[in-house]
Motif scaffolding. Structure first.
Motif, PDB file in Angstrom:
ATOM      1  N   ALA A   2       0.828  -1.192   0.000  1.00 39.41           N
ATOM      2  CA  ALA A   2       0.000   0.000   0.000  1.00 39.41           C
ATOM      3  C   ALA A   2       0.864   1.244   0.000  1.00 39.41           C
ATOM      4  CB  ALA A   2      -0.910  -0.007   1.226  1.00 39.41           C
ATOM      5  N   SER A   3       0.375   2.293  -0.627  1.00 44.72           N
ATOM      6  CA  SER A   3       1.094   3.549  -0.640  1.00 44.72           C
ATOM      7  C   SER A   3       0.989   4.217   0.716  1.00 44.72           C
ATOM      8  CB  SER A   3       0.499   4.479  -1.706  1.00 44.72           C
ATOM      9  OG  SER A   3       0.604   3.901  -2.971  1.00 44.72           O
ATOM     10  N   ALA A   4       2.112   4.752   1.191  1.00 50.41           N
ATOM     11  CA  ALA A   4       2.084   5.521   2.427  1.00 50.41           C
ATOM     12  C   ALA A   4       1.457   6.868   2.148  1.00 50.41           C
ATOM     13  CB  ALA A   4       3.507   5.704   2.957  1.00 50.41           C
ATOM     14  N   SER A   5       0.722   7.386   3.119  1.00 50.69           N
ATOM     15  CA  SER A   5       0.054   8.663   2.918  1.00 50.69           C
ATOM     16  C   SER A   5      -0.038   9.391   4.241  1.00 50.69           C
ATOM     17  CB  SER A   5      -1.342   8.446   2.334  1.00 50.69           C
ATOM     18  OG  SER A   5      -1.956   9.665   2.041  1.00 50.69           O
ATOM     19  N   SER A   6       0.217  10.684   4.199  1.00 52.49           N
ATOM     20  CA  SER A   6       0.070  11.493   5.394  1.00 52.49           C
ATOM     21  C   SER A   6      -0.603  12.792   5.023  1.00 52.49           C
ATOM     22  CB  SER A   6       1.434  11.774   6.039  1.00 52.49           C
ATOM     23  OG  SER A   6       2.288  12.454   5.135  1.00 52.49           O
ATOM     24  N   SER A   7      -1.376  13.336   5.946  1.00 53.93           N
ATOM     25  CA  SER A   7      -2.072  14.583   5.693  1.00 53.93           C
ATOM     26  C   SER A   7      -1.300  15.735   6.298  1.00 53.93           C
ATOM     27  CB  SER A   7      -3.482  14.537   6.287  1.00 53.93           C
ATOM     28  OG  SER A   7      -4.275  13.611   5.589  1.00 53.93           O
ATOM     29  N   PHE A   8      -1.215  16.826   5.553  1.00 55.54           N
ATOM     30  CA  PHE A   8      -0.568  18.031   6.025  1.00 55.54           C
ATOM     31  C   PHE A   8      -1.667  18.960   6.500  1.00 55.54           C
ATOM     32  CE2 PHE A   8       3.697  19.956   5.619  1.00 55.54           C
ATOM     33  CZ  PHE A   8       3.435  21.177   6.204  1.00 55.54           C
ATOM     34  N   PRO A 133      10.956   6.995  -8.007  1.00 58.49           N
ATOM     35  CA  PRO A 133      10.570   5.978  -7.018  1.00 58.49           C
ATOM     36  C   PRO A 133      10.814   6.343  -5.565  1.00 58.49           C
ATOM     37  CG  PRO A 133      12.507   5.299  -8.258  1.00 58.49           C
ATOM     38  CD  PRO A 133      11.955   6.482  -8.962  1.00 58.49           C
ATOM     39  N   ASN A 134      11.766   7.213  -5.279  1.00 64.28           N
ATOM     40  CA  ASN A 134      12.067   7.530  -3.881  1.00 64.28           C
ATOM     41  C   ASN A 134      11.618   8.925  -3.485  1.00 64.28           C
ATOM     42  OD1 ASN A 134      13.477   5.014  -3.419  1.00 64.28           O
ATOM     43  ND2 ASN A 134      15.117   5.848  -4.679  1.00 64.28           N
ATOM     44  N   THR A 135      10.790   9.521  -4.321  1.00 66.75           N
ATOM     45  CA  THR A 135      10.391  10.906  -4.102  1.00 66.75           C
ATOM     46  C   THR A 135       8.955  10.986  -3.594  1.00 66.75           C
ATOM     47  OG1 THR A 135      11.839  11.600  -5.908  1.00 66.75           O
ATOM     48  CG2 THR A 135      10.159  13.165  -5.210  1.00 66.75           C
ATOM     49  N   PRO A 136       8.726  11.647  -2.455  1.00 68.10           N
ATOM     50  CA  PRO A 136       7.350  11.824  -1.988  1.00 68.10           C
ATOM     51  C   PRO A 136       6.569  12.747  -2.907  1.00 68.10           C
ATOM     52  CG  PRO A 136       8.879  13.064  -0.608  1.00 68.10           C
ATOM     53  CD  PRO A 136       9.722  12.241  -1.534  1.00 68.10           C
ATOM     54  N   ILE A 137       5.262  12.552  -2.949  1.00 67.11           N
ATOM     55  CA  ILE A 137       4.388  13.338  -3.817  1.00 67.11           C
ATOM     56  C   ILE A 137       3.438  14.161  -2.950  1.00 67.11           C
ATOM     57  CG2 ILE A 137       2.590  13.261  -5.589  1.00 67.11           C
ATOM     58  CD1 ILE A 137       3.778  10.588  -6.522  1.00 67.11           C
ATOM     59  N   ARG A 163       3.876   5.268  -3.531  1.00 58.77           N
ATOM     60  CA  ARG A 163       4.748   6.333  -3.036  1.00 58.77           C
ATOM     61  C   ARG A 163       4.251   6.799  -1.669  1.00 58.77           C
ATOM     62  NH1 ARG A 163       6.628   4.649  -6.890  1.00 58.77           N
ATOM     63  NH2 ARG A 163       7.445   5.654  -8.766  1.00 58.77           N
ATOM     64  N   LYS A 164       5.074   7.618  -1.047  1.00 56.41           N
ATOM     65  CA  LYS A 164       4.607   8.366   0.113  1.00 56.41           C
ATOM     66  C   LYS A 164       3.878   9.600  -0.412  1.00 56.41           C
ATOM     67  CE  LYS A 164       5.991  11.119   4.100  1.00 56.41           C
ATOM     68  NZ  LYS A 164       7.124  11.676   4.889  1.00 56.41           N
ATOM     69  N   TYR A 165       2.614   9.752  -0.047  1.00 59.09           N
ATOM     70  CA  TYR A 165       1.827  10.909  -0.457  1.00 59.09           C
ATOM     71  C   TYR A 165       1.658  11.857   0.728  1.00 59.09           C
ATOM     72  CZ  TYR A 165       0.640   8.437  -4.736  1.00 59.09           C
ATOM     73  OH  TYR A 165       0.707   7.797  -5.947  1.00 59.09           O
ATOM     74  N   ILE A 166       1.897  13.107   0.461  1.00 61.45           N
ATOM     75  CA  ILE A 166       1.670  14.161   1.449  1.00 61.45           C
ATOM     76  C   ILE A 166       0.420  14.894   0.997  1.00 61.45           C
ATOM     77  CG2 ILE A 166       2.599  16.202   2.595  1.00 61.45           C
ATOM     78  CD1 ILE A 166       5.416  15.157   1.682  1.00 61.45           C
ATOM     79  N   GLU A 167      -0.685  14.658   1.676  1.00 65.07           N
ATOM     80  CA  GLU A 167      -1.973  15.187   1.261  1.00 65.07           C
ATOM     81  C   GLU A 167      -2.269  16.496   1.990  1.00 65.07           C
ATOM     82  OE1 GLU A 167      -5.020  12.249   1.657  1.00 65.07           O
ATOM     83  OE2 GLU A 167      -3.700  10.631   0.962  1.00 65.07           O
ATOM     84  N   ILE A 168      -2.718  17.494   1.236  1.00 69.16           N
ATOM     85  CA  ILE A 168      -3.050  18.769   1.860  1.00 69.16           C
ATOM     86  C   ILE A 168      -4.544  19.051   1.707  1.00 69.16           C
ATOM     87  CG2 ILE A 168      -0.709  19.630   1.481  1.00 69.16           C
ATOM     88  CD1 ILE A 168      -1.886  21.435  -0.724  1.00 69.16           C
ATOM     89  N   HIS A 169      -5.068  19.762   2.686  1.00 68.92           N
ATOM     90  CA  HIS A 169      -6.500  20.055   2.755  1.00 68.92           C
ATOM     91  C   HIS A 169      -6.799  21.545   2.638  1.00 68.92           C
ATOM     92  CE1 HIS A 169      -7.460  15.925   4.233  1.00 68.92           C
ATOM     93  NE2 HIS A 169      -6.226  16.014   4.694  1.00 68.92           N
ATOM     94  N   SER A 170      -5.754  22.366   2.585  1.00 64.30           N
ATOM     95  CA  SER A 170      -5.932  23.816   2.568  1.00 64.30           C
ATOM     96  C   SER A 170      -4.625  24.451   2.121  1.00 64.30           C
ATOM     97  CB  SER A 170      -6.327  24.327   3.954  1.00 64.30           C
ATOM     98  OG  SER A 170      -5.295  24.035   4.880  1.00 64.30           O
ATOM     99  N   ASP A 171      -4.593  25.765   2.064  1.00 59.32           N
ATOM    100  CA  ASP A 171      -3.359  26.470   1.736  1.00 59.32           C
ATOM    101  C   ASP A 171      -2.294  26.148   2.782  1.00 59.32           C
ATOM    102  OD1 ASP A 171      -4.934  29.636   0.766  1.00 59.32           O
ATOM    103  OD2 ASP A 171      -4.985  27.662  -0.157  1.00 59.32           O
ATOM    104  N   ILE A 172      -1.058  25.973   2.314  1.00 58.70           N
ATOM    105  CA  ILE A 172       0.038  25.722   3.253  1.00 58.70           C
ATOM    106  C   ILE A 172       1.294  26.421   2.768  1.00 58.70           C
ATOM    107  CG2 ILE A 172      -0.839  23.454   3.971  1.00 58.70           C
ATOM    108  CD1 ILE A 172       1.467  22.254   2.240  1.00 58.70           C
ATOM    109  N   GLU A 173       2.215  26.622   3.670  1.00 59.13           N
ATOM    110  CA  GLU A 173       3.561  27.090   3.338  1.00 59.13           C
ATOM    111  C   GLU A 173       4.487  25.896   3.542  1.00 59.13           C
ATOM    112  OE1 GLU A 173       5.918  29.704   6.044  1.00 59.13           O
ATOM    113  OE2 GLU A 173       5.742  31.135   4.375  1.00 59.13           O
ATOM    114  N   ILE A 174       5.091  25.392   2.465  1.00 57.15           N
ATOM    115  CA  ILE A 174       5.937  24.206   2.599  1.00 57.15           C
ATOM    116  C   ILE A 174       7.380  24.563   2.920  1.00 57.15           C
ATOM    117  CG2 ILE A 174       4.460  22.784   1.146  1.00 57.15           C
ATOM    118  CD1 ILE A 174       6.513  23.124  -1.114  1.00 57.15           C
ATOM    119  N   GLY A 175       7.681  25.844   2.888  1.00 57.82           N
ATOM    120  CA  GLY A 175       8.993  26.359   3.242  1.00 57.82           C
ATOM    121  C   GLY A 175       8.946  27.867   3.136  1.00 57.82           C
TER     122      GLY A 175
END
Length: 267
Positions: A2-8, A133-137, A163-175
């Motif tokens: 299964a693909s890893a997934s996390s919410s931001f 293959p080693n890059t999060p999306i 892949r590892k998915y970084i899921e967002i639900h709203s506006d964010i500042e990633i850096g």
């Protein structure tokens, strides 16, 4: 597997103490040339673009990956297979316009990408989503929640890469100096971006949230959700005006020939 997934989470509240995804600030921006496409309905010729943002910490962020490789091998056969011919045709797309070759113009390979961002999952944006293959999306949660990437008009042959998915639900500042805006309308999880460069200053990358300036007057006709597209288009242009940002539209026939493209950079 299964693909890893996390919410931001949202920028508000709990995100105040979160570590940003990027260590550095945007230092350079390259426009990637993924070829030319002609829309049948109006004859409009549009450039297909992606972006590479490099930070002053040496991080490489890739936004979108263009058409699948089969369109460089045989555009006519690929168009027939995907039933894209009802919408338009590829005018110019060689192997030099594929994501790996565009990165090579900048002295980079697929292994050099630290973060991939999918502005949305239409066919001209996801062609090489599985090539890192080693890059999060990083992707909008609304887009990732779909059973398969949107691809094209009900034709959804692609699955989600493992892949590892970084899921967002709203506006964010990633850096610092790198904002991601959730602006549904063109697509359920459409994203747009604002980066702050040392010399150029603020640059708004609208992606398909505003494909061209005229789309604003056209009320975003044909969008997945026209009402939300209008609202978010206005929001983006207000932010651009407030920050005196250079605006790079998603598919502007007038602007495309004037843009500096890889291997050149905006700094």
């Amino acid at each position: 597997m299964a693909s890893a997934s996390s919410s931001f989470p949202n920028k508000k509240g709990e995100t105040r103490n979160m570590q940003p995804l990027l260590k550095g600030r945007p230092r350079w921006l390259a426009v990637l040339d993924y070829g030319l496409f002609q829309v049948h309905a109006n004859g409009r010729i549009i450039g297909i673009c992606g972006f590479l943002i490099q930070t002053d910490a040496g991080e490489n962020v890739l936004i979108d990956t263009g058409f699948p490789a089969k369109y460089a091998d045989d555009a006519e056969a690929a168009t027939a297979e995907d039933e894209l011919g009802s919408f338009g045709r590829v005018l110019s797309l060689t192997h030099q316009n594929l994501a790996p070759a565009q990165l090579a113009l900048l002295g980079l390979s697929t292994s050099d990408i630290d973060l991939m961002i999918q502005s949305h999952t239409h066919i001209d944006h996801v062609g090489f989503m599985d090539a890192f293959p080693n890059t999060p999306i990083l992707i909008a949660a609304a887009e990732r929640a779909l059973p398969r990437p949107l691809y094209w008009s009900g034709k959804q042959p692609m699955g989600w890469p493992d892949r590892k998915y970084i899921e967002i639900h709203s506006d964010i500042e990633i850096g610092a100096g790198f904002d991601v805006f959730l602006v549904p309308g063109h697509a359920p999880g459409q994203l747009a971006f604002m980066v702050s460069l040392p010399e150029t200053g603020a640059v708004l990358l609208t992606s398909d949230a505003i494909s061209r300036a005229a789309e604003i007057d056209e009320k975003f006709a044909g969008s997945w959700d026209e009402t939300r597209a209008i609202e978010n288009g206005a929001r983006l242009m207000d932010m651009a005006a407030e920050q005196k940002a250079k605006v790079i539209f998603g598919h502007s026939p007038e602007q495309w020939p004037t843009l500096r493209k890889a291997p050149a950079w905006y700094d």
